[in-house]
Motif scaffolding. Sequence first.
Motif, PDB file in Angstrom:
ATOM      1  N   LYS A  26      20.152 -19.062  15.921  1.00 24.81           N
ATOM      2  CA  LYS A  26      19.857 -18.196  17.115  1.00 24.81           C
ATOM      3  C   LYS A  26      18.835 -17.261  16.610  1.00 24.81           C
ATOM      4  N   ALA A  27      19.002 -16.932  15.417  1.00 23.46           N
ATOM      5  CA  ALA A  27      18.129 -15.616  14.977  1.00 23.46           C
ATOM      6  C   ALA A  27      16.619 -16.154  14.841  1.00 23.46           C
ATOM      7  N   CYS A  28      16.394 -17.563  14.221  1.00 25.08           N
ATOM      8  CA  CYS A  28      15.484 -17.942  13.909  1.00 25.08           C
ATOM      9  C   CYS A  28      14.642 -18.031  15.480  1.00 25.08           C
ATOM     10  N   ILE A  29      15.312 -18.588  16.240  1.00 21.97           N
ATOM     11  CA  ILE A  29      14.688 -19.107  17.456  1.00 21.97           C
ATOM     12  C   ILE A  29      14.282 -17.586  18.426  1.00 21.97           C
ATOM     13  N   ASP A  30      15.280 -16.715  18.127  1.00 20.61           N
ATOM     14  CA  ASP A  30      14.698 -15.350  18.824  1.00 20.61           C
ATOM     15  C   ASP A  30      13.717 -14.801  18.244  1.00 20.61           C
ATOM     16  N   ALA A  31      13.375 -14.997  16.842  1.00 16.36           N
ATOM     17  CA  ALA A  31      12.411 -14.497  16.312  1.00 16.36           C
ATOM     18  C   ALA A  31      11.002 -14.995  16.376  1.00 16.36           C
ATOM     19  N   VAL A  32      11.053 -16.416  16.429  1.00 16.84           N
ATOM     20  CA  VAL A  32       9.750 -17.102  16.279  1.00 16.84           C
ATOM     21  C   VAL A  32       9.765 -18.193  17.547  1.00 16.84           C
ATOM     22  N   GLY A  33      10.662 -18.432  18.116  1.00 15.48           N
ATOM     23  CA  GLY A  33      10.740 -19.217  19.319  1.00 15.48           C
ATOM     24  C   GLY A  33      10.981 -20.694  18.926  1.00 15.48           C
ATOM     25  N   THR A  34      10.953 -21.615  19.834  1.00 15.92           N
ATOM     26  CA  THR A  34      11.504 -22.937  19.748  1.00 15.92           C
ATOM     27  C   THR A  34      10.125 -23.860  19.232  1.00 15.92           C
ATOM     28  N   LYS A  35       9.090 -23.531  19.138  1.00 15.33           N
ATOM     29  CA  LYS A  35       7.846 -24.256  18.645  1.00 15.33           C
ATOM     30  C   LYS A  35       7.620 -24.019  17.253  1.00 15.33           C
ATOM     31  N   ARG A  36       8.644 -23.311  16.429  1.00 19.88           N
ATOM     32  CA  ARG A  36       8.383 -23.165  15.048  1.00 19.88           C
ATOM     33  C   ARG A  36       9.824 -23.332  14.346  1.00 19.88           C
ATOM     34  N   LEU A  37      10.615 -24.133  15.111  1.00 17.02           N
ATOM     35  CA  LEU A  37      11.889 -24.748  14.382  1.00 17.02           C
ATOM     36  C   LEU A  37      11.974 -25.966  14.248  1.00 17.02           C
ATOM     37  N   MET A  38      12.311 -26.846  13.349  1.00 18.53           N
ATOM     38  CA  MET A  38      12.390 -28.260  13.190  1.00 18.53           C
ATOM     39  C   MET A  38      13.635 -28.451  12.733  1.00 18.53           C
ATOM     40  N   PHE A  39      13.927 -30.038  13.202  1.00 21.77           N
ATOM     41  CA  PHE A  39      15.211 -30.750  12.604  1.00 21.77           C
ATOM     42  C   PHE A  39      14.380 -31.316  11.552  1.00 21.77           C
ATOM     43  N   GLY A  40      15.555 -31.327  10.451  1.00 22.10           N
ATOM     44  CA  GLY A  40      15.504 -32.179   9.339  1.00 22.10           C
ATOM     45  C   GLY A  40      16.620 -32.891   8.678  1.00 22.10           C
ATOM     46  N   SER A  41      16.529 -34.064   8.103  1.00 26.59           N
ATOM     47  CA  SER A  41      17.595 -34.830   8.008  1.00 26.59           C
ATOM     48  C   SER A  41      18.312 -34.312   6.449  1.00 26.59           C
ATOM     49  N   ASP A  42      17.548 -34.081   5.601  1.00 33.06           N
ATOM     50  CA  ASP A  42      18.058 -33.650   4.180  1.00 33.06           C
ATOM     51  C   ASP A  42      18.928 -34.785   3.483  1.00 33.06           C
ATOM     52  N   LEU A  43      18.457 -35.908   4.158  1.00 31.10           N
ATOM     53  CA  LEU A  43      19.072 -37.046   3.191  1.00 31.10           C
ATOM     54  C   LEU A  43      18.544 -37.352   1.933  1.00 31.10           C
ATOM     55  N   PRO A  44      19.527 -37.698   1.040  1.00 40.04           N
ATOM     56  CA  PRO A  44      20.801 -38.299   1.267  1.00 40.04           C
ATOM     57  C   PRO A  44      21.993 -37.312   1.193  1.00 40.04           C
ATOM     58  N   ILE A  45      21.687 -35.867   0.925  1.00 37.71           N
ATOM     59  CA  ILE A  45      22.726 -35.004   0.912  1.00 37.71           C
ATOM     60  C   ILE A  45      23.573 -34.925   1.916  1.00 37.71           C
ATOM     61  N   ALA A  46      22.827 -34.965   3.450  1.00 36.26           N
ATOM     62  CA  ALA A  46      23.179 -34.765   4.513  1.00 36.26           C
ATOM     63  C   ALA A  46      24.299 -35.981   4.980  1.00 36.26           C
ATOM     64  N   PHE A  47      24.517 -36.883   4.145  1.00 34.88           N
ATOM     65  CA  PHE A  47      25.238 -38.033   4.689  1.00 34.88           C
ATOM     66  C   PHE A  47      26.883 -37.360   4.132  1.00 34.88           C
ATOM     67  N   MET A  48      26.865 -36.380   3.598  1.00 34.91           N
ATOM     68  CA  MET A  48      28.203 -35.779   3.094  1.00 34.91           C
ATOM     69  C   MET A  48      29.018 -35.896   4.210  1.00 34.91           C
ATOM     70  N   ARG A  49      30.229 -36.195   3.982  1.00 34.75           N
ATOM     71  CA  ARG A  49      31.274 -35.945   4.963  1.00 34.75           C
ATOM     72  C   ARG A  49      31.778 -34.406   4.959  1.00 34.75           C
ATOM     73  N   MET A  50      31.762 -33.629   5.737  1.00 31.62           N
ATOM     74  CA  MET A  50      32.024 -31.854   5.366  1.00 31.62           C
ATOM     75  C   MET A  50      31.914 -31.425   6.667  1.00 31.62           C
ATOM     76  N   TYR A  51      32.521 -30.246   6.615  1.00 29.62           N
ATOM     77  CA  TYR A  51      32.325 -29.195   7.675  1.00 29.62           C
ATOM     78  C   TYR A  51      32.173 -27.986   6.825  1.00 29.62           C
ATOM     79  N   ARG A  52      31.810 -26.798   7.382  1.00 25.50           N
ATOM     80  CA  ARG A  52      31.316 -25.739   6.588  1.00 25.50           C
ATOM     81  C   ARG A  52      32.093 -24.416   7.130  1.00 25.50           C
ATOM     82  N   ILE A  53      32.768 -23.790   6.078  1.00 23.71           N
ATOM     83  CA  ILE A  53      33.607 -22.382   6.399  1.00 23.71           C
ATOM     84  C   ILE A  53      32.666 -21.500   5.608  1.00 23.71           C
TER      85      ILE A  53
END
Length: 281
Positions: free
Chosen positions: A181-208
């Motif tokens: 949200k802070a990123c979008i508020d600052a630079v808008g939706t034209k300057r934020l991108m999704f990325g998969s970060d595989l193979p790390i993002a295949f990790m089964r996890m949730y974050r606290i």
Amino acid sequence: NEELIESYKILFPENKVTPLVFGSCSRHVPTCNAYVKSGADKFGFPTLFRTSYEMTPDHIEEEVKKGGYLGIKPYLTYCPSYIPASEIRIFDFLPKEHLEVANKNGWIVMLHIPRSKRLRDEVNVAQIMEIEEKYPNLKLIVAHIGRAYAKEDIGDAFEVLKNTKNLVFDFTANVCDDAIKACIDAVGTKRLMFGSDLPIAFMRMYRIVENGEYFNVVPRGIYGDVSNEPHMRETDETDVTLMIYEQILALKRCAAEMKLTDSQIEDIMFLNAKKLIESVK
């Protein structure tokens, strides 16, 4: 490369995914680049060239052009060995001579920022702004929203970075709603991108997050002994999903709260990256 393609088929069976590929943080930089190049030749993937700080700009320029890479990917662990980890600065592993050749050629530069304070670190912010101002022709991607994995990592960085016009962010491996949200508020939706970060993002996890520190909570025993991993915790829960889905869920929550349009979401999930890659090709 075959495993990467198969992963995307499993993760997104109804979608075609084209990854931007670069080598890992392995010390065998030439081997990494050779493997990435072989995948590009075989599958047509867009790629980035792994660098290390001691490479000459002439060598980098020759290799990037010869290999058809779209830019460079330095790693913060590749800097002079006498610099303590806590004191590494961006220009220690991404020298200005490398930035000059990237700027001359209009390349992508994928940047993972150093230092324990992450995005809120004043040195990081100052050097990102220096890159923005002195090298306007390169395409700087600040990975992981500056590794701001907890609200406390953001600080007031976007009070400065909101004044940029060129750099973009990706939210690979980032499931922090506040950072997105802070990123979008600052630079808008034209300057934020999704990325998969595989193979790390295949990790089964949730974050606290506890006291400003993030922890990846993973099913017990699935990744061996994690007792020495400072950002890992184990759980006996069995219905733990994947990091890459947690990223998308975080964006989905932010989109609902910020009332993003379908068009804005399409920009973040696809079009921004497509346009960036095509701008270099």
